[in-house]
Design an enzyme around this catalytic site. Sequence first.
Site, PDB file in Angstrom:
ATOM      1  N   CYS A  30     -17.469  21.974   2.829  1.00  0.00           N
ATOM      2  CA  CYS A  30     -18.660  21.139   2.963  1.00  0.00           C
ATOM      3  C   CYS A  30     -19.912  22.016   2.795  1.00  0.00           C
ATOM      4  O   CYS A  30     -19.917  23.192   3.138  1.00  0.00           O
ATOM      5  CB  CYS A  30     -18.682  20.452   4.326  1.00  0.00           C
ATOM      6  SG  CYS A  30     -20.087  19.319   4.537  1.00  0.00           S
TER       7      CYS A  30
ATOM      8  N   ASP B 122     -22.448  21.847   4.528  1.00  0.00           N
ATOM      9  CA  ASP B 122     -23.064  22.015   5.857  1.00  0.00           C
ATOM     10  C   ASP B 122     -23.399  23.488   6.159  1.00  0.00           C
ATOM     11  O   ASP B 122     -22.538  24.368   6.007  1.00  0.00           O
ATOM     12  CB  ASP B 122     -22.074  21.471   6.917  1.00  0.00           C
ATOM     13  CG  ASP B 122     -22.725  21.296   8.277  1.00  0.00           C
ATOM     14  OD1 ASP B 122     -23.234  22.290   8.835  1.00  0.00           O
ATOM     15  OD2 ASP B 122     -22.733  20.156   8.788  1.00  0.00           O
TER      16      ASP B 122
ATOM     17  N   ARG C 278     -23.629  25.032   8.787  1.00  0.00           N
ATOM     18  CA  ARG C 278     -22.916  25.637   9.913  1.00  0.00           C
ATOM     19  C   ARG C 278     -21.509  26.101   9.549  1.00  0.00           C
ATOM     20  O   ARG C 278     -20.770  26.579  10.404  1.00  0.00           O
ATOM     21  CB  ARG C 278     -22.849  24.631  11.072  1.00  0.00           C
ATOM     22  CG  ARG C 278     -24.220  24.212  11.581  1.00  0.00           C
ATOM     23  CD  ARG C 278     -24.142  22.968  12.443  1.00  0.00           C
ATOM     24  NE  ARG C 278     -23.713  21.795  11.666  1.00  0.00           N
ATOM     25  CZ  ARG C 278     -23.531  20.581  12.162  1.00  0.00           C
ATOM     26  NH1 ARG C 278     -23.734  20.382  13.457  1.00  0.00           N
ATOM     27  NH2 ARG C 278     -23.154  19.586  11.385  1.00  0.00           N
TER      28      ARG C 278
ATOM     29  N   HIS D 164     -14.729  19.979   8.198  1.00  0.00           N
ATOM     30  CA  HIS D 164     -15.121  20.363   9.565  1.00  0.00           C
ATOM     31  C   HIS D 164     -15.320  19.105  10.396  1.00  0.00           C
ATOM     32  O   HIS D 164     -15.716  18.061   9.879  1.00  0.00           O
ATOM     33  CB  HIS D 164     -16.392  21.220   9.554  1.00  0.00           C
ATOM     34  CG  HIS D 164     -17.616  20.496   9.059  1.00  0.00           C
ATOM     35  ND1 HIS D 164     -18.573  19.994   9.913  1.00  0.00           N
ATOM     36  CD2 HIS D 164     -18.022  20.173   7.817  1.00  0.00           C
ATOM     37  CE1 HIS D 164     -19.531  19.407   9.192  1.00  0.00           C
ATOM     38  NE2 HIS D 164     -19.214  19.493   7.917  1.00  0.00           N
TER      39      HIS D 164
ATOM     40  N   CYS E 287     -18.540  16.065  10.687  1.00  0.00           N
ATOM     41  CA  CYS E 287     -19.202  16.116   9.372  1.00  0.00           C
ATOM     42  C   CYS E 287     -20.151  14.917   9.204  1.00  0.00           C
ATOM     43  O   CYS E 287     -19.745  13.763   9.365  1.00  0.00           O
ATOM     44  CB  CYS E 287     -18.141  16.113   8.273  1.00  0.00           C
ATOM     45  SG  CYS E 287     -18.839  16.233   6.610  1.00  0.00           S
TER      46      CYS E 287
HETATM   47 CO    CO Z   1     -19.913  18.234   6.487  1.00  0.00          CO
END
Ligand code: CO
Length: 212
Positions: free
Chosen positions: A42, A44, A46, A98, A101
Site C-alpha cells: 500500500c 500508506d 506508515r 496492512h 487500510c
Molecule cells: Co493502505
Amino acid sequence: MPLIKDLLANNRRWSETRAGDDPDFFPRLSRQQDPDFLWIGCADSRVPANDIVGMDPGELFVHRNVANLVVPSDLNCLAVVQYAVEVLNVKHIIVCGHYGCGGVRAALQDRQFGLIDNWLRPIRQLVEVHQAELAELPDEDSQVDRLCELNVLAQARSVASTTIVQNAWHREQPLAVHAWIYGLADGLIRDLGQSLRSIDDLPQSERLRSPD
Ligand code: CO
C-alpha cells in the site's frame, strides 16, 4: 513538522554514513541491482517497505499503490511485475497489505469519495462476495481488518494469475507469491498462509496453458 530542506540535509547525512560504512556501497549499486524480492504494498506512509523487513537499497523491488491492488488492466503494476520476474528474476513476490487500510475502509463505506472509488471497485466486489462473513463481525474496525486480509489474499491470487507469473511457472522458474499483512499497531507482519508456487495452486478457472 520537517521542512523540505530537512529532507535534503537528511539525504546528505545518509549518503555520507552509508559511504563511510561501506565505500563500495554506491559504486556497487550503481552498476546493477539484483533483488530477490518484489514487494507490492500500500502507498500508506506508515508502511515503508524496506524498513519493515530490514532490506537495504538494492534488495527489494517495490510497487506501491492505494490498497495494494493488482488489477490486470493496470499497465504500471504489470510492467513492474514483468521487469521483476523476467529481467531481475526475483524468487518471491510479496503482496503485503496492512490492517486499518484507508482504501479498504473507504470501499466498505456507503459514501462517495470521487475518482478513488473507481480504483477501489475490486474491493467493493470482495465486500459483496464475503458479505455474510463480514456481517458477523462486531464492528466496522474488525470488518475493515478482515477485509484487509481478504484483499491481500485476492491480490496475491491476482498477481499469480497474470500471464507473467504463469509463464514463469511454465518455464519452471522458481517463483513464490506470498500474502502478508502488516500491523500498524505493533509493527509486525503476519503471513496469511497462502503461498502460491505453481499453476496447481491457482483455481482451475485461472490456469492458462503454456503458450508454446
Ligand atoms: Co493502505
